[in-house]
Design an enzyme around this catalytic site. Sequence first.
Site, PDB file in Angstrom:
ATOM      1  N   GLU A 197      32.079  -0.404   7.380  1.00 35.22           N
ATOM      2  CA  GLU A 197      33.416  -0.023   6.886  1.00 35.22           C
ATOM      3  C   GLU A 197      34.492  -0.984   7.413  1.00 35.22           C
ATOM      4  OE1 GLU A 197      33.369   4.069   8.316  1.00 35.22           O
ATOM      5  OE2 GLU A 197      34.404   3.389  10.129  1.00 35.22           O
ATOM      6  N   PRO A 198      34.439  -2.242   6.990  1.00 34.00           N
ATOM      7  CA  PRO A 198      35.445  -3.204   7.454  1.00 34.00           C
ATOM      8  C   PRO A 198      36.789  -3.023   6.758  1.00 34.00           C
ATOM      9  CG  PRO A 198      33.989  -4.235   5.883  1.00 34.00           C
ATOM     10  CD  PRO A 198      33.491  -2.824   6.043  1.00 34.00           C
ATOM     11  N   CYS A 213      66.877  -5.346  17.701  1.00 34.73           N
ATOM     12  CA  CYS A 213      67.535  -5.356  19.015  1.00 34.73           C
ATOM     13  C   CYS A 213      66.578  -4.991  20.128  1.00 34.73           C
ATOM     14  CB  CYS A 213      68.720  -4.409  19.008  1.00 34.73           C
ATOM     15  SG  CYS A 213      70.060  -5.165  18.115  1.00 34.73           S
ATOM     16  N   GLU A 214      65.591  -5.823  20.322  1.00 39.55           N
ATOM     17  CA  GLU A 214      64.669  -5.677  21.453  1.00 39.55           C
ATOM     18  C   GLU A 214      64.202  -7.066  21.836  1.00 39.55           C
ATOM     19  OE1 GLU A 214      61.733  -2.839  21.884  1.00 39.55           O
ATOM     20  OE2 GLU A 214      62.621  -1.381  20.507  1.00 39.55           O
ATOM     21  N   TYR A 248      47.007  -4.863   8.404  1.00 37.22           N
ATOM     22  CA  TYR A 248      47.875  -4.196   9.377  1.00 37.22           C
ATOM     23  C   TYR A 248      49.264  -4.858   9.429  1.00 37.22           C
ATOM     24  CZ  TYR A 248      43.261  -2.473  10.540  1.00 37.22           C
ATOM     25  OH  TYR A 248      41.999  -1.922  10.438  1.00 37.22           O
TER      26      TYR A 248
HETATM   27  N1  LLP Z   1      36.646   2.273  10.823  1.00 39.88           N
HETATM   28  C1  LLP Z   1      37.385   2.975  11.684  1.00 39.88           C
HETATM   29  C2  LLP Z   1      36.945   4.298  12.091  1.00 39.88           C
HETATM   30  C3  LLP Z   1      38.574   2.436  12.183  1.00 39.88           C
HETATM   31  O1  LLP Z   1      39.292   3.138  13.044  1.00 39.88           O
HETATM   32  C4  LLP Z   1      38.986   1.160  11.776  1.00 39.88           C
HETATM   33  C5  LLP Z   1      40.229   0.575  12.278  1.00 39.88           C
HETATM   34  C6  LLP Z   1      38.166   0.464  10.863  1.00 39.88           C
HETATM   35  C7  LLP Z   1      36.997   1.041  10.420  1.00 39.88           C
HETATM   36  C8  LLP Z   1      38.516  -0.899  10.361  1.00 39.88           C
HETATM   37  O2  LLP Z   1      38.575  -1.845  11.383  1.00 39.88           O
HETATM   38  P1  LLP Z   1      38.790  -3.391  10.999  1.00 39.88           P
HETATM   39  O3  LLP Z   1      37.569  -3.865  10.263  1.00 39.88           O
HETATM   40  O4  LLP Z   1      39.999  -3.521  10.199  1.00 39.88           O
HETATM   41  O5  LLP Z   1      38.918  -4.087  12.298  1.00 39.88           O
HETATM   42  N2  LLP Z   1      46.409  -2.224  14.001  1.00 39.88           N
HETATM   43  C9  LLP Z   1      45.376  -3.008  14.635  1.00 39.88           C
HETATM   44  C10 LLP Z   1      43.999  -2.634  14.156  1.00 39.88           C
HETATM   45  C11 LLP Z   1      43.694  -1.168  14.328  1.00 39.88           C
HETATM   46  C12 LLP Z   1      42.368  -0.776  13.747  1.00 39.88           C
HETATM   47  C13 LLP Z   1      42.247   0.687  13.606  1.00 39.88           C
HETATM   48  N3  LLP Z   1      40.984   1.146  13.131  1.00 39.88           N
HETATM   49  C14 LLP Z   1      45.659  -4.504  14.436  1.00 39.88           C
HETATM   50  O6  LLP Z   1      46.637  -4.826  13.796  1.00 39.88           O
HETATM   51  O7  LLP Z   1      44.938  -5.341  14.950  1.00 39.88           O
END
Ligand code: LLP
Length: 872
Positions: free
Chosen positions: A751-752, A821-822, A851
Site C-alpha cells: 500500500e504505497p 510569522c514563524e 504530502y
Molecule cells: N499505509 C499506512 C498505514 C500509512 O500510515 C501510510 C503513511 C502509508 C501506507 C503510505 O506510506 P508512504 O508509501 O507514502 O510512505 N507526512 C509524512 C508521511 C506520513 C506517512 C503516513 N502514513 C511525510 O510527508 O513524509
Amino acid sequence: MPAAAPASDWIVLKFGGTSVSRRHRWDTIGRLLRERTEGDIPEQPPARVLVVVSALSGVTNELQAIIDQHADAVDVSARIEALIERHRGACAEMEVDAEGVLGERFAALRALAGDRRGVSADLSWQAEVLAQGELMSSTLGVAYLRTQGLAVDWLDARDWLEARALPNQNEWARRLSASCAYIGDDELRMRFDRNARLLITQGFIARHPDGGTAILGRGGSDTSAAYFGALLHARRVEIWTDVPGMFTANPRAVPDARLLSRLDYEEAQEIATTGAKVLHPRCIHPCREARVPIWIRDTERPDLAGTVIDHRAVTVPGVKAISSRRGIVLVSMETIGMWQQVGFLADVFERFKRHGLSVDLIGSSEANVTVSLDPSDNLVSSNVLDALCADLAEVCRVKVIAPCSAVTLVGRGMRSLLHKLTDVWSEFGRERVHLVSQSSNDLNLTFVVDEALADGLLPRLHEKLIQSGAMPVDATEVFGPSWRQIEASASPRRVSWWQRERSQLLGMAAQGTPRYVYHLPTVRERARSLAAISAVNCRFYALKANPHPAILAVLDSEGFGFECVSAAELEHLFAVLPTLDPTRVLFTPSFAPRAEYAAAIARDVWVTLDSVYPLQHWPELFAGRQIVLRIDPGYGLGHHEKVRTGGREAKFGLAPESLPEFIAAARATRAKITVLHAHVGSGILDASHWPQVYAQLVELADRIGTVAAIDVGGGLGVPYTPDAEAFDIAAFGRELANAKAAWPQYALWIEPGRYLVAEAGVLLTHVTQLSDKLGLRRIGLDAGMNALLRPALYGAWHEIVNLSHLDEADGTPADIVRPICETGDMLGRRRALPASTAENDVVLIATAGAYGQVMANRYNLRALPQEEVLDD
Ligand code: LLP
C-alpha cells in the site's frame, strides 16, 4: 612556535598509489608540474618542484606479503614475478620500455629474494623489500614524464632523509616505523638547490643510521613530503589524494559533510588524529614547526580548491568536524580495596608500558580508572590483551569492553560550546556511552560508544551540530561546499519532467501561485513499475499522500485499490469513483471514533484494527465479519522519527505479545482475522525491509490459522536530492519474489503512497523579496509552511530551482524563507540560486507531489494553494 625562515622556491607535491597507477593520472601530474614550474597559477611565481610518490596501488601490500611468506621460496618468487609483470603492464600503458627503464630494479627485486638476510626476515632486509615499490614507481614516473617533454630528474630520498633513533623506540620501530630529522639549514638547502628544477623522489623511505634503508611506517609518503617541505622551507606541501580535502565528517558516511577550506595546524592535527583518513597525523607536525602550508587536493578534480592548512587560518570558534575511530578497546580497572590509593595509576600504567601499549583516553573516579586503546597506535591483538589483563589482575579488577568506537567532536573552544550541544546530548542519550573525555587542549570532546552504534549516529549528530549553530557553517572562510554538492556538480543530473515542461509551468505560474502541478504520466509510469512486480497480488494506493481526483482516476485505471485512513477519505474516494468495488478499499484508521468504523463497515470495505479496544467495546460492529489486524513488528523505519510507526513509543499496531488476547476477543465476537498488516514508517529506501516484514507476519499468520493475505504496508522512499539514488524497484521486486517463493500460501499486498506521486508533483511559487542581513542573504517566496509543511515539520529537503533562470550559474547561497510569522518557516538553508534571482521570478519546489497540498493549511489565514494537472 619558532620563527620560520623565509620560504624557498620549492613546492613539494605528494601523490599516493592510485594517483600514480594510471597513465591519465600521470598526465594530470605532468600538467600540475608545468603549471607550477612555469608560473601558470595566478600570483604564484615559477617554482621548483619536488614530487614525492607512493608505490603503485596495492604494491606495498604485495611486498609485505613477500616478507610474510619469506620462508616459502616458491611462493616468494611467484609473487616477485607477478609484481614485475604488474610493472611491465604499467610500462606498456605508459608506452615506455620496461626493461630499459625498470630492468635494474627488477633485478634488485629478484636479488632480494636470494638474499641471505631473507631467511631470518632480518629487519634491514624487510626495509629494502618494502622500499622497492617506491623505487620502481618513481623511476617509472621520471621515464614517462620525460617522454612528455618534462626535464625531470630522479632523486634518492635516502640521500636527504635520515632516520633518527627516539627514546623508547625498539629496533623494529627504528627500522620500519622510523622518524627523521627535519630541521634544515642553509647549507643543506644550498646543496639541494644544486639539483634540477624538477625532481621525483620516493615517499615512505629514509636512510637508516647504519647506511641501509629505513621505512617511515604508516602514512609514510605524506610524512616524507612533510619532511622535505620542512627541510627545504618549501612554499607549501601539496598532498594529492582521492578526495578534495578534509571534511566536517567522513563524506561517504555523511553526504552533507562540508569541505573544510581553511584550518590551522592544531585543528587539522586533531581531525587527522581522531579519524579523518585523508592526511596522516604524523605529517602535520614538521610543516607546523617550519610553518609550511599544507594543501590537500583531489587528483581526479585538480581544479577544485581543497583544504589549506596554515598558521594564518582565521580562528573561528566552533565544531569543525566529527569523526569516529573503530576498533577501540576500553579497559576498565576497579581498584581492589582502598580508594585513592597512592601509586595506583603508576602501577597500572607501568603494566601498559610493559606490553608496549599507548593509552589514548582516560576517565577516572575514586575507585575506577577506564582507559582506551586505539588500534592505530597499538598492536591490540587478543594475545596482548590477555597478557595485559593477567598482569593488571595483580593490582585491580579488570574488564575489557570491545569493540567500541570513539566519536569525536573537534574544534576550538569546545568548553564554551557546551550550551549549544543540547540536541547533540539528546542523540547520545539513547545510546550507552561508555566514556566521555574532553581534551585538555580544549580542541576535542570524545564519546566512546558500542561500535555498532557509531555509524548510524554520525549523520544525525552532524545535522544536529549544524542546526544548533555549534558547527558554524556560515563561516565561509572555513566551510566550503558539501560533498553532496561537489558530487552533484560532477555528475550529469537526471532530467526531470518539469525541466521538459518548463514553458508550460511558467505559463501556469502566471495564473497565480502558490500552485501545485501534478504530472500524470509520471504517476502512470510509477504505477506500472509496481504493477510489473508479479509477487504482489494486490496494490492499494495510500491516498493520504495525495487525494487529487485526477490521480485517483489514473490509479484506478491502472488497477490499484485504495487505502484510506478516515471516514472523510472514504467519502472523498467514493465521490470521485462511485462505482469502485469496496473490496478494493482498505480502511486503516488510528484511534478513530466508533462512528468512523461504523461508516466504513456500512460501505463494506476492509477494516483494520490495531488494538483490542474496538473488539472489546464495540463487538456488535465486527460480529461475524472479516477483519484486518495491524501488527507492530517492534521497530520503526523512515526518513524522520515523526513518520516511524513501529516500536513501543509508536501508537500504531498490536504488539505480537497481545495476539492471544486479540484472538480471544475476535473469537468472542466471531470476527475472523483474514489479513495481517504492518506498516513501520515512510521513506524507506532499503528494499530488504518488506520481505522481512512478510517473514515476520507469516509466522504470526501460521499461528492464527485464518489468514489469507499479508499486507506489508507502504513506505517506499523516493530520492529528494538530485544525487540521491532512486528507490531500487528491481531489488524490491526480487526480494519480494524470494519471500513469496518461500511462503506462497499467502496473498501479498502492498500500500504505497509517496512512491506513486512524490516526483510527479511540483509546487510553483514566486519570489517576493530579497534581503541581506549582516551578510546573510535571504530569498522570500510566496508559498509558506502553510502550503508545504514538510521542511518545517521534518526538516525535509526539497530541491528548489529558479524556473525563470533555469540554466544560470549559482550565486551566493541564501536562506529560502517564506511569509508565515514563524522562524521555522524556512524552506531551505544556504541554498544557491542564480545570482540574477529577482522579485517575481518563478521558483519551483520539486518532489512535492506527496504530502504537499494535502497537508497544507490556512495558518495566518493564507489561502490554500491552487492545484492543476498536466497530462500528455
Ligand atoms: N499505509 C499506512 C498505514 C500509512 O500510515 C501510510 C503513511 C502509508 C501506507 C503510505 O506510506 P508512504 O508509501 O507514502 O510512505 N507526512 C509524512 C508521511 C506520513 C506517512 C503516513 N502514513 C511525510 O510527508 O513524509
